[in-house]
Design a protein around this motif. Structure first.
Motif, PDB file in Angstrom:
ATOM      1  N   LEU A 267       0.827  -1.205   0.000  1.00 27.10           N
ATOM      2  CA  LEU A 267       0.000   0.000   0.000  1.00 27.10           C
ATOM      3  C   LEU A 267       0.864   1.259   0.000  1.00 27.10           C
ATOM      4  N   ASP A 375      -0.638  -4.936  -6.927  1.00 31.54           N
ATOM      5  CA  ASP A 375      -2.038  -5.158  -6.548  1.00 31.54           C
ATOM      6  C   ASP A 375      -2.297  -6.630  -6.256  1.00 31.54           C
ATOM      7  N   LEU A 394      -6.561  -0.588  -1.369  1.00 33.07           N
ATOM      8  CA  LEU A 394      -5.874  -0.278  -2.622  1.00 33.07           C
ATOM      9  C   LEU A 394      -6.505   0.933  -3.311  1.00 33.07           C
TER      10      LEU A 394
END
Length: 466
Positions: A267, A375, A394
């Protein structure tokens, strides 16, 4: 599910994600038209952008938590229907206040599209195929970013501002039909689940105040009373949110999840990348218009190089990460982004179109190679019953990165320009000042990306040790 069924899921969810990202930027080119045709001021017209962004970012944690509790399919479908209906309301708005309210409702629908789309894809595709599927969704996001301003300009010129919203109707109907037919229901967690309304309220207050504070700081200066008050509210709300979430048995966000470095460092690195991306899209038009004197249409086409390159490489990056692992592909992407920023920092008045294209092509390819593995790593770092909240985090890293990137990079750009053209705003600074500011800002961007690379390498190093 068969490969054919999974492809239809990807297609249906992808349309929804495309709609939500397209509508972030599609309205920007229409703001002057809205001022004239709806008889409003420019600051009031800007709320058609802000209302969408504030709602879609402020409610994302609450929406994704509900997805984990109640199932993602029906909430995503509800978001699609709401987004499509509110697009109809936007298209027939009789006044600016009506349009602002309809855009806020559209932002509420977008919360479920941007927050739960990736979670549905992660549920449907097995680990061995996740990277490619996540890469395709990343391509859709890049496509939405690239097409937003240009599609808005074309529709505005052909049929007027109302078509900017009404174009969502056929897309929304098709996507709703597909999601209802092909997306399987989520497997719900065992035991009684409770929603955390206090945590959701504090998250909304934190993110909303932060977004408004950064906007006020950008327009009025960060020493203005309104900006300082809003940022102070955001800080107090965030501290309260952390305290509340650490006490509750079923919080909105389980803080222990962030101890997983694959999640937290993923993140962080994504957040830094989006700061750079938002800043680069902000200052590049200054260089193209003030230094190269390109017309607006040409500037729009050149700006599309970065997101298009990212979108084209993202599915390939996802497939490569499925085969070779996410670590090496993601770090190669960050290395290319750093190289791209350093190459861009050598731009001058003699820059050719081909020189511009290959520099931004490197940056875009690096972005595509980084995002898909990153991701995929973040989504794979949480248990299946928390995929929604991971997808929401996200989405939040992307929106807050944009929120921070625009004023941060813009302030550095303006300060460097002022150091050359003393007393002149960047809007009227001479080309030599723009060049110095542009090159210096991209060197800072390369430094931020080095931080992202360190965070990305750190998470894998610690995981290998453990």
């Amino acid at each position: 599910m068969s490969d054919s069924q999974k492809s239809w899921v990807l297609f249906g969810v992808g349309i929804g994600v495309l709609m939500s990202t397209l509508d972030v930027g599609i309205i920007n080119v229409a703001l002057p038209t809205l001022v004239n045709q709806l008889h409003s001021s420019f600051p009031q017209a800007q709320w058609t952008v802000l209302s969408y962004q504030l709602v879609s970012s402020g409610l994302v944690l609450g929406a994704t938590r509900l997805g984990d509790m109640l199932g993602k399919k029906h909430l995503y479908l509800g978001g699609l229907i709401l987004f499509t209906f509110s697009s109809l309301l936007c298209g027939f708005a009789p006044s600016i206040n009506w349009l602002i309210a309809a855009r806020a409702l559209q932002g509420l629908g977008a919360v479920f599209l941007s927050g739960l789309g990736l979670a549905i894809i992660t549920e449907v595709f097995p680990t061995s195929e996740r990277g490619r599927a996540v890469g395709i969704i990343g391509s859709v996001v890049s496509l939405g970013i690239a097409l937003g301003p240009s599609a808005g300009g074309l529709l505005l010129g052909w049929t007027g501002w109302r078509s900017i919203f009404l174009v969502n109707l056929p897309l929304g109907i098709v996507a709703s039909f597909l999601v209802a037919r092909v997306v399987p229901p989520s497997i719900l967690p065992a035991g009684k689940q409770r929603f955390d309304p206090l945590g959701a309220l504090l998250a909304l207050l934190t993110l909303g105040s932060f977004g408004l504070g950064m906007t006020q700081g950008q327009s009025q200066g960060f020493n203005s009373v309104s900006a300082l008050v809003l940022l102070a509210i955001a800080l107090v709300s965030f501290a309260s949110f952390i305290i509340v979430e650490s006490i509750l048995k079923q919080p909105l966000l389980e803080l222990h999840l962030l101890r997983n470095l694959r999640l937290s460092m993923g993140l962080l690195s994504g957040w830094l990348v989006f700061i750079v991306l938002a800043g680069s899209l902000l200052i590049t038009p200054f260089f193209l218009e003030r230094v190269k004197h390109y017309p607006t249409g040409k500037v729009g086409l050149l700006l599309a190089v970065l997101p298009i390159a990212s979108g084209l490489i993202a599915p390939i990056a996802g497939a490569l990460s499925d085969r070779f692992g996410t670590r090496s592909i993601g770090l190669i992407g960050l290395a290319l982004m750093i190289g791209g920023c350093l190459a861009i920092s050598t731009c001058n008045a003699q820059l050719t179109e081909s020189g511009y294209i290959w520099r931004y092509l490197i940056l875009g390819l690096g972005l595509g190679l980084f995002r898909s593995p990153n991701d995929s790593t973040v989504m794979g770092a949480v248990p299946k019953e928390r995929l929604g909240i991971a997808s929401g985090l996200l989405s939040l890293s992307r929106t807050t990165g944009n929120t921070v990137g625009v004023p941060l990079i813009g302030s550095v750009f303006g300060a460097l320009s002022a150091s050359v053209a003393v007393g002149k705003d960047v809007a009227v600074a001479p080309p030599e000042a723009i060049i110095v500011a542009f090159d210096g800002t991209f060197r800072l961007a390369a430094l931020l990306l080095c931080g992202a690379a360190v965070a990305s390498a750190f998470r894998f190093h610690k995981n290998e040790q453990s």
